[in-house]
Design a protein around this motif. Structure first.
Motif, PDB file in Angstrom:
ATOM      1  N   THR A 104      60.190  31.002  55.176  1.00 21.83           N
ATOM      2  CA  THR A 104      61.023  30.033  54.477  1.00 21.83           C
ATOM      3  C   THR A 104      60.849  30.106  52.967  1.00 21.83           C
ATOM      4  OG1 THR A 104      59.265  28.585  55.208  1.00 21.83           O
ATOM      5  CG2 THR A 104      61.429  28.254  56.201  1.00 21.83           C
ATOM      6  N   GLY A 105      61.133  31.259  52.370  1.00 26.20           N
ATOM      7  CA  GLY A 105      61.059  31.356  50.914  1.00 26.20           C
ATOM      8  C   GLY A 105      61.036  32.807  50.503  1.00 26.20           C
TER       9      GLY A 105
ATOM     10  N   ARG B 283      54.241  40.131  46.667  1.00 24.50           N
ATOM     11  CA  ARG B 283      55.437  40.834  46.159  1.00 24.50           C
ATOM     12  C   ARG B 283      55.792  42.038  47.005  1.00 24.50           C
ATOM     13  NH1 ARG B 283      57.181  39.180  41.351  1.00 24.50           N
ATOM     14  NH2 ARG B 283      55.784  37.834  40.182  1.00 24.50           N
ATOM     15  N   ARG B 284      54.783  42.693  47.562  1.00 25.30           N
ATOM     16  CA  ARG B 284      55.077  43.910  48.336  1.00 25.30           C
ATOM     17  C   ARG B 284      55.850  43.591  49.606  1.00 25.30           C
ATOM     18  NH1 ARG B 284      49.816  47.350  49.010  1.00 25.30           N
ATOM     19  NH2 ARG B 284      48.983  45.251  49.094  1.00 25.30           N
ATOM     20  N   SER B 285      55.449  42.524  50.307  1.00 22.43           N
ATOM     21  CA  SER B 285      56.151  42.177  51.551  1.00 22.43           C
ATOM     22  C   SER B 285      57.369  41.305  51.263  1.00 22.43           C
ATOM     23  CB  SER B 285      55.207  41.442  52.505  1.00 22.43           C
ATOM     24  OG  SER B 285      54.956  40.134  52.017  1.00 22.43           O
ATOM     25  N   GLY B 286      57.384  40.668  50.069  1.00 25.38           N
ATOM     26  CA  GLY B 286      58.482  39.756  49.747  1.00 25.38           C
ATOM     27  C   GLY B 286      58.365  38.423  50.462  1.00 25.38           C
ATOM     28  N   HIS B 287      57.158  38.109  50.920  1.00 24.09           N
ATOM     29  CA  HIS B 287      56.969  36.858  51.640  1.00 24.09           C
ATOM     30  C   HIS B 287      55.754  36.103  51.118  1.00 24.09           C
ATOM     31  CE1 HIS B 287      60.014  37.597  54.632  1.00 24.09           C
ATOM     32  NE2 HIS B 287      59.524  38.804  54.868  1.00 24.09           N
TER      33      HIS B 287
END
Lengths: 267, 213
Positions: free
Chosen positions: A225-226, B194-198
């Motif tokens: 969720t983001g 930042r690498r996984s974007g999560h």
């Protein structure tokens, strides 16, 4: 810039409308606590899970039942919103010390689904002892079955939380089996046209009430969720603000020094 | 000379004001403070199986099932529509497709009925703050109002706000059996990878049904 953005908004809004939750029922898993009835010493836990396709998965684990004996078990109640619950000993109207199935029915309702091990699950199979689960030598009973939606009475899944599970079979004279010496002949079986069935086999041993509910299908892992897209915004503002303040300070210092130097030269 | 100096000072003043404003905006935009990584609440104890003749083994008011349509959280100035969420092919929960909309996980009880109802919303998404951006700022007792399709508004009160690592998500505490009508509000938090974007953590606010309107 604005035009394409508006164009984008329309399909997104449409998708949202389509995704709005409909009247479809929530999957959920209803937990039932089986409580001792008739001082049977038996108890247990059951889980009723409404599956995606409308089927009902039933899982029962009981202990303390009459060993090596079959135990008729049913979902009792109705889908018409009647307020049934589990009986206490005050339901024993004939005063023989045992709440019989007939005495319990006004409290926990009629047979709604017969929890047989195979074949028919309707009320008609209520006394089908040859298809009922058998407790092991220690009195433990384990039952797992998924009943197809087509075989469930209308409203079963919607009223899962209003139903009660009742397991039958007690041992009044403590000889680890059902016999006529315990409580005599079953009036329930007799009225159904079966003679010679012991009352011990049909009197309830446990009655289960809903004790909780859980998510029906547990999602894997955490929730995404983001995307972090605004998390650095504060830092960017702080950076810009700090630079602006530094520049202001620089201008003030330079201006003052220049005027100071100039005024001194003028003297 | 003096005129030149005045100009410079005006520019300096404007820069100073702009700088202070930027810092104020930055302060306002700062992510809500988060609770420390938490141990999930103990598995809810079910009623002792000792007595017979109980009417109920559940706790508190319970509503019949009805699909949620809108969520209001006065403490966070939240008033948003609710959409349905299923599962992704990998078994994880779907999430809303925009920053504002809040999702209700449809493979779970409906809000107000027995069991845990689950709502998920973004902390931020596609450059915008999400509806649950300040979820971690909720306090015990804060109201969460869920309007349902049957017209009843279920009013919940927050009972705890926790932060969990996603790779140790306490499925039992969040999704497991409870003896009351509960609500779980889920968003992201913690370190952003930042690498996984999560985000690596989830923020979970727990609430219990207190009444209806």
């Amino acid at each position: 810039m604005r035009f394409p953005r508006t164009l984008l908004t329309v399909p997104v809004a449409a998708a949202l409308l389509l995704a709005t939750p409909t009247a479809a029922l929530a999957d959920e898993s209803v937990h039932v606590k089986l409580l001792e009835l008739n001082n049977s010493g038996a108890s247990g836990n059951a889980t009723l899970t409404a599956l995606d396709n409308g089927d009902l998965k039933i899982s029962i684990r009981s202990t303390g039942l009459v060993p090596n004996s079959s135990h008729a078990q049913h979902l009792h109640g109705s889908a018409t919103g009647m307020d049934f619950h589990c009986p206490d000993m005050s339901a024993d109207t004939n005063g023989n010390g045992y709440v019989s199935t007939e005495e319990g029915m006004p409290v926990y309702g009629d047979i709604f689904v017969s929890l047989t091990t195979k074949g028919d699950t309707s009320k008609a199979s209520g006394l089908a002892v040859d298809r009922m689960p058998i407790a092991d030598a220690k009195g433990n009973l384990s039952y797992d079955r998924t009943i197809a939606s087509a075989d469930l009475p209308k409203g079963t899944v919607e009223h899962l939380k209003d139903l009660h599970i009742v397991e039958h079979g007690v041992d009044a004279n403590s000889n680890d089996k059902y016999d006529l010496d315990g409580l005599g002949e079953s009036t329930l079986a007799k009225s159904a046209g079966l003679s010679g069935i012991p009352e011990e086999a049909t009197d309830p041993a446990t009655c289960g009430m809903v004790s909780g509910a859980a998510v029906g299908s547990v999602p894997v892992g955490g929730v995404a969720t983001g995307d972090g897209s605004t998390r650095d915004r504060a830092a960017a503002w702080y950076g810009a603000g700090g630079l602006a303040l530094l520049a202001a300070l620089g201008i003030v210092v330079v201006t003052r020094r220049r005027s100071y130097v100039l005024s001194r030269a003028q003297r | 000379m003096t005129r030149h100096r005045t100009h410079a000072l005006i520019i300096a003043a404007v820069l100073a004001i702009a700088g202070a404003a930027a810092i104020a905006i930055g302060h306002h935009d700062e992510p809500a403070a988060e609770p420390p990584l938490t141990a999930p609440p103990a598995a809810p104890s079910s009623a002792p199986a000792t007595k017979v003749g109980h009417d109920v083994l559940t706790r508190g008011k319970l509503l019949p099932a009805s699909v949620p349509t809108r969520v209001r959280i006065p403490a966070l100035d939240v008033d948003e529509a609710i959409t349905g969420l299923g599962q992704e092919p990998d078994g994880s929960m779907q999430v809303p497709t925009d920053a504002r909309t809040v999702g209700w996980y449809t493979k779970a009880p409906t809000p107000g009925s027995l069991g845990p109802a689950v709502l998920a919303g973004h902390v931020n998404f596609h450059g915008a703050d999400g509806t649950f951006a300040r979820l971690s700022a909720l306090h015990n007792g804060d109201r969460v109002e869920i309007t349902r399709q049957d017209g009843i508004t279920a009013v919940f009160a927050v009972t705890r706000v926790d932060r969990y690592a996603k790779n140790q998500f306490p499925a039992g505490a969040v999704y497991g059996a409870i003896d009351h009508a509960g609500l779980r509000l889920i968003t992201c938090g913690g370190y952003f990878d930042r690498r996984s974007g999560h985000y690596v953590d989830n923020i979970v606010a727990y609430a219990e049904l207190r009444g209806t309107e």
